[in-house]
Design a protein around this motif. Structure first.
Motif, short mmCIF file in Angstrom:
data_model
loop_
_atom_site.label_atom_id
_atom_site.label_comp_id
_atom_site.label_asym_id
_atom_site.label_seq_id
_atom_site.Cartn_x
_atom_site.Cartn_y
_atom_site.Cartn_z
N SER A 46 1.05 -1.39 -0.18
CA SER A 46 0.37 -0.13 -0.25
C SER A 46 1.17 0.76 -0.05
O SER A 46 1.93 1.37 0.56
CB SER A 46 -0.70 -0.09 1.14
OG SER A 46 -0.33 0.22 2.56
N ALA A 47 0.78 2.15 -0.05
CA ALA A 47 1.10 3.40 -0.70
C ALA A 47 1.84 4.12 1.08
O ALA A 47 2.37 4.97 0.61
CB ALA A 47 0.39 4.79 -0.67
N GLN A 54 11.62 1.84 5.14
CA GLN A 54 12.75 2.15 4.22
C GLN A 54 12.10 1.05 3.21
O GLN A 54 13.00 1.31 2.34
CB GLN A 54 13.23 2.17 5.35
CG GLN A 54 14.64 2.30 4.40
CD GLN A 54 14.63 3.96 4.20
OE1 GLN A 54 13.78 5.05 4.43
NE2 GLN A 54 14.74 3.72 2.31
N GLN A 55 11.75 -0.43 3.51
CA GLN A 55 12.17 -0.93 2.64
C GLN A 55 11.53 -1.12 1.70
O GLN A 55 11.96 -1.25 1.00
CB GLN A 55 12.35 -2.51 3.53
CG GLN A 55 12.50 -3.96 2.57
CD GLN A 55 12.27 -5.56 3.32
OE1 GLN A 55 12.81 -5.21 4.40
NE2 GLN A 55 12.46 -6.68 2.76
N SER A 56 10.24 -0.79 2.09
CA SER A 56 9.05 -1.16 1.01
C SER A 56 9.48 0.22 0.06
O SER A 56 9.58 0.42 -0.56
CB SER A 56 7.80 -0.79 1.84
OG SER A 56 7.08 -1.60 1.87
N VAL A 117 0.51 -0.09 -4.63
CA VAL A 117 1.23 -0.41 -5.24
C VAL A 117 1.90 -1.36 -6.20
O VAL A 117 2.79 -2.30 -5.27
CB VAL A 117 2.20 0.57 -5.11
CG1 VAL A 117 3.64 0.87 -5.92
CG2 VAL A 117 1.82 2.10 -4.49
N ASP A 118 2.03 -1.86 -7.66
CA ASP A 118 2.25 -2.80 -8.08
C ASP A 118 3.74 -2.54 -8.83
O ASP A 118 3.96 -2.36 -9.70
CB ASP A 118 1.50 -3.12 -8.91
CG ASP A 118 1.74 -5.58 -9.72
OD1 ASP A 118 3.00 -5.36 -9.36
OD2 ASP A 118 1.07 -5.38 -9.88
N LEU A 119 4.72 -3.47 -7.67
CA LEU A 119 5.76 -2.48 -7.81
C LEU A 119 6.33 -3.59 -9.41
O LEU A 119 7.34 -2.48 -10.07
CB LEU A 119 6.57 -3.89 -6.89
CG LEU A 119 6.88 -2.87 -5.75
CD1 LEU A 119 7.93 -3.08 -4.80
CD2 LEU A 119 7.00 -1.38 -5.85
#
Length: 279
Positions: A46-47, A54-56, A117-119
């Motif tokens: 999620s946003a 931080q990892q996201s 968010v789909d990375l």
């Protein structure tokens, strides 16, 4: 024969229809409208996680760097990838709110928790929530979650605040990676708020109307946005006049494609802008 009266649609359903109308019109808006009943867990993160983990956040920036390498054959410096990721996010999410405002005179409030968010693909998903500001007399004004404001200027203030409130945590988290201060970061958000409405107007064949609307939205610097819309006209060789503006906060596309700076980039002179407009 008894007439069965249908219940009015819930506000989330009204906004679902508005978002789908918007994404149907705007080809460049890479956003999926999720069904609130089935959206949980469908996207990588999620946003809200971008601002709190931080990892996201690192994964979000690295995913953008990967897309730049794939599309352009160029390995960006970390702050360039972070800037491009922020620009794409700000433009997309601001347009979700400003597009509904422009098309329907309503301002949805979008929380980061409602954005996925789909990375892998760079696609966003919005889960509509019953949170909207509207004008007196709007049919949705009586629905739970709607807030009525006094007039058009109050609605514009709601839009400015809604975008700022959504973006503020992400700017705080991503600012160090972008390596720019608050003024430059808010300049980028203001640019993306302006350019999204401008793009929507051009798409609908209503550019002049969109320019007037966004000039009323940001007639001058309005905190936290450090600049107004600041449109001006370029006189073409055929006698036509073309609206243009110069960005306040750079999106750093020129660092990826040096010969193809944005049309509104400070590096792009008026002669080059006209060449592109008339080619």
């Amino acid at each position: 024969m008894r007439t069965v009266l249908e219940s009015p649609p819930a506000l989330a359903s009204v906004l679902t229809a508005a978002y789908r109308r918007l994404t149907g019109v705007c080809e460049a808006l890479d956003v999926e409208v999720a069904d609130p009943r089935t959206a949980a867990g469908q996207h990588v993160l999620s946003a809200d996680e971008l601002a709190s983990n931080q990892q996201s956040l690192d994964a979000f920036v690295e995913a953008e760097a990967t897309r730049i390498r794939t599309r352009h054959g160029h390995t960006p410096r970390p702050h360039v990838a972070a800037s491009r990721a922020l620009h794409d996010y700000a433009w997309s999410i601001a347009l979700l709110m400003s597009g509904v405002w422009y098309l329907e005179r309503r301002v949805p409030r979008v929380r980061p928790q409602s954005v996925g968010v789909d990375l892998a693909t760079g696609t966003y998903a919005i889960t509509p929530e019953p949170r909207v500001a509207c004008l007196p007399g709007d049919p949705v004004a009586t629905l739970p979650g709607a807030v009525t404001v006094a007039d058009e200027e109050a609605l514009r203030a709601e839009l400015r605040a809604a975008v700022a409130d959504h973006m503020r945590p992400l700017l705080t988290a991503l600012g160090p990676a972008v390596r720019r201060g608050p003024r430059a970061l808010w300049g980028m958000v203001g640019d993306d708020l302006v350019s999204g409405i401008w793009y929507l107007g051009r798409t609908l064949g209503r550019e002049d109307d969109a320019v007037r609307a966004v000039t009323a939205l940001l007639p001058e610097p309005v905190s936290p946005y450090p600049a107004g819309a600041d449109f001006r006209l370029l006189a073409g060789t055929d006698g036509r006049h073309h609206p243009t503006r110069t960005r306040t906060g750079c999106c750093l596309y020129y660092a990826i494609r040096p010969d193809e700076a944005c049309a509104t980039c400070p590096r792009t002179c008026d002669a080059e802008r006209l060449r592109r407009l008339e080619s």
